[in-house]
Design an enzyme around this catalytic site. Structure first.
Site, PDB file in Angstrom:
ATOM      1  N   HIS A   1       0.838  -1.207   0.000  1.00  0.00           N
ATOM      2  CA  HIS A   1       0.000   0.000   0.000  1.00  0.00           C
ATOM      3  C   HIS A   1       0.874   1.258   0.000  1.00  0.00           C
ATOM      4  CE1 HIS A   1      -2.729  -2.923   2.252  1.00  0.00           C
ATOM      5  NE2 HIS A   1      -3.480  -2.579   1.235  1.00  0.00           N
TER       6      HIS A   1
ATOM      7  N   GLY B   1      -2.663  -1.363  -7.361  1.00  0.00           N
ATOM      8  CA  GLY B   1      -1.538  -2.290  -7.397  1.00  0.00           C
ATOM      9  C   GLY B   1      -1.710  -3.359  -8.467  1.00  0.00           C
TER      10      GLY B   1
ATOM     11  N   SER C   1       0.458  -9.000   1.306  1.00  0.00           N
ATOM     12  CA  SER C   1      -0.999  -8.975   1.329  1.00  0.00           C
ATOM     13  C   SER C   1      -1.449  -8.967   2.783  1.00  0.00           C
ATOM     14  CB  SER C   1      -1.551 -10.232   0.640  1.00  0.00           C
ATOM     15  OG  SER C   1      -2.916 -10.406   0.983  1.00  0.00           O
TER      16      SER C   1
HETATM   17  P1  AMP Z   1      -6.489  -3.695  -0.514  1.00  0.00           P
HETATM   18  O1  AMP Z   1      -6.360  -2.892   0.739  1.00  0.00           O
HETATM   19  O2  AMP Z   1      -6.047  -5.102  -0.372  1.00  0.00           O
HETATM   20  O3  AMP Z   1      -7.841  -3.549  -1.156  1.00  0.00           O
HETATM   21  O4  AMP Z   1      -5.465  -3.060  -1.532  1.00  0.00           O
HETATM   22  C1  AMP Z   1      -5.480  -1.682  -1.818  1.00  0.00           C
HETATM   23  C2  AMP Z   1      -4.566  -1.413  -2.973  1.00  0.00           C
HETATM   24  O5  AMP Z   1      -3.238  -1.820  -2.649  1.00  0.00           O
HETATM   25  C3  AMP Z   1      -4.960  -2.189  -4.245  1.00  0.00           C
HETATM   26  O6  AMP Z   1      -4.800  -1.337  -5.362  1.00  0.00           O
HETATM   27  C4  AMP Z   1      -3.965  -3.315  -4.257  1.00  0.00           C
HETATM   28  O7  AMP Z   1      -3.700  -3.807  -5.560  1.00  0.00           O
HETATM   29  C5  AMP Z   1      -2.740  -2.640  -3.676  1.00  0.00           C
HETATM   30  N1  AMP Z   1      -1.801  -3.647  -3.158  1.00  0.00           N
HETATM   31  C6  AMP Z   1      -2.071  -4.633  -2.259  1.00  0.00           C
HETATM   32  N2  AMP Z   1      -0.976  -5.398  -2.050  1.00  0.00           N
HETATM   33  C7  AMP Z   1      -0.005  -4.903  -2.855  1.00  0.00           C
HETATM   34  C8  AMP Z   1       1.372  -5.258  -3.108  1.00  0.00           C
HETATM   35  N3  AMP Z   1       1.950  -6.301  -2.503  1.00  0.00           N
HETATM   36  N4  AMP Z   1       2.070  -4.514  -3.996  1.00  0.00           N
HETATM   37  C9  AMP Z   1       1.488  -3.459  -4.619  1.00  0.00           C
HETATM   38  N5  AMP Z   1       0.212  -3.067  -4.419  1.00  0.00           N
HETATM   39  C10 AMP Z   1      -0.521  -3.768  -3.554  1.00  0.00           C
END
Ligand code: AMP
Length: 284
Positions: free
Chosen positions: A43, A153, A191
């Site tokens: 993030h 991401g 993640s």
């Molecule tokens: P989330 O909180 O899981 O919904 O993710 C929020 C944003 O962070 C989304 O655009 C994801 O693709 C991005 N994201 C999550 N994990 C990663 C990572 N390991 N590398 C890059 N972006 C990420």
């Protein structure tokens, strides 16, 4: 507006709009980073991209109930707003939008955004309704904030393509910026759900990245996609993933079958390891 560990925090759409209107009136460009919290270095890479490409960065923190299916982890999804606020303040982000659930879905809410094609395959087949939930909340957040750029991401590669599709189709005036996946040293993509892995599972988890990389190399070397997919599925099962939802070699843009040599392709996979369902993808 309250100050959460030195980052301004708004909880209503009205307050968000008010803040961002002030920024625009001052001639500042705006970057938006939508998240569900539980922030990690992945993030923060999005936040850093936004800080480097726009004048002011707003981060949203909303665990969107509409993108969780029955029996999924909505109730246990990792959340700690205090920690997230401190991370964002430290990085120099300018505003946190942390709405309560009923601020986003007011009583009587009845509208959904559904993306055909790219929103109906792969993840959607294993998590029915997932992309409708994602597309609906992303559309709302983009229209609430009207940022110049929004950052997503590559970790969630299909989600990125769904968001590109919907912003083009609905003429939402925003540039979608893709940020490369941030990984642990052993290759595991960061993640929030990695927290569900026990010690043994954590040791097995990097096999997901290793396997899709090897499958991508096979395709690059001329092996047919179906053969590489079958090999990858078998390798993941041997590494302890159960079930393996898919290992798929796809056109990098449409995510439909990769039939045209010379067009960019992508290997995407999803598989369960213990309590965690992990997804990852790499370019061919
Ligand atoms: P989330 O909180 O899981 O919904 O993710 C929020 C944003 O962070 C989304 O655009 C994801 O693709 C991005 N994201 C999550 N994990 C990663 C990572 N390991 N590398 C890059 N972006 C990420």
């Amino acid at each position: 507006v309250t100050d959460n560990d030195a980052i301004a925090c708004v909880r209503t759409v009205a307050a968000l709009r008010h803040r961002l209107r002030d920024w625009r009136e001052d001639g500042l460009s705006v970057g938006l980073v939508p998240t569900m919290g539980g922030l990690h270095a992945g993030h923060m890479a999005l936040v850093r991209s936004s800080l480097s490409q726009t004048d002011h960065t707003a981060v949203t923190l909303f665990v969107n109930p509409k993108q969780f299916g029955a029996g999924e982890d909505l109730d246990t999804y990792p959340q700690d707003e205090t920690v997230d606020s401190a991370l964002l303040a430290g990085a120099g982000a300018h505003l946190l939008f942390a709405p309560a659930g009923d601020e986003i879905y007011r009583e009587g809410h009845a509208t959904a955004v559904r993306v055909s094609g790219v929103g109906e395959i792969l993840e959607e087949q294993f998590r029915p309704g997932f992309f409708e939930g994602v597309a609906t909340v992303v559309t709302k957040l983009l229209l609430q904030a009207l940022p110049n750029k929004a950052f997503f991401g590559e970790k969630d590669y299909q989600q990125l393509q769904v968001v590109r599709r919907l912003t083009a189709d609905l003429n939402i005036p925003v540039e979608i910026v893709a940020v490369p996946t941030v990984r642990e040293e052993d290759g595991l993509a960061l993640s929030s759900r990695n927290a569900y892995l026990d010690e043994d599972e954590r040791r097995a988890a990097p096999a997901l990245y290793q396997t899709i990389r090897a499958a991508a190399e096979k395709v690059a070397a001329g092996e047919d996609p179906a053969g590489a997919e079958a090999w990858g599925r078998d390798a993941l099962e041997k590494a302890g993933f159960d079930p393996v939802d898919y290992v798929a070699v796809r056109d990098a843009e449409t995510l439909l079958d990769s039939r045209f040599p010379g067009r960019p392709a992508r290997v995407l996979a999803a598989a369960r390891l213990g309590r965690a369902r992990l997804i990852d993808n790499v370019p061919v």
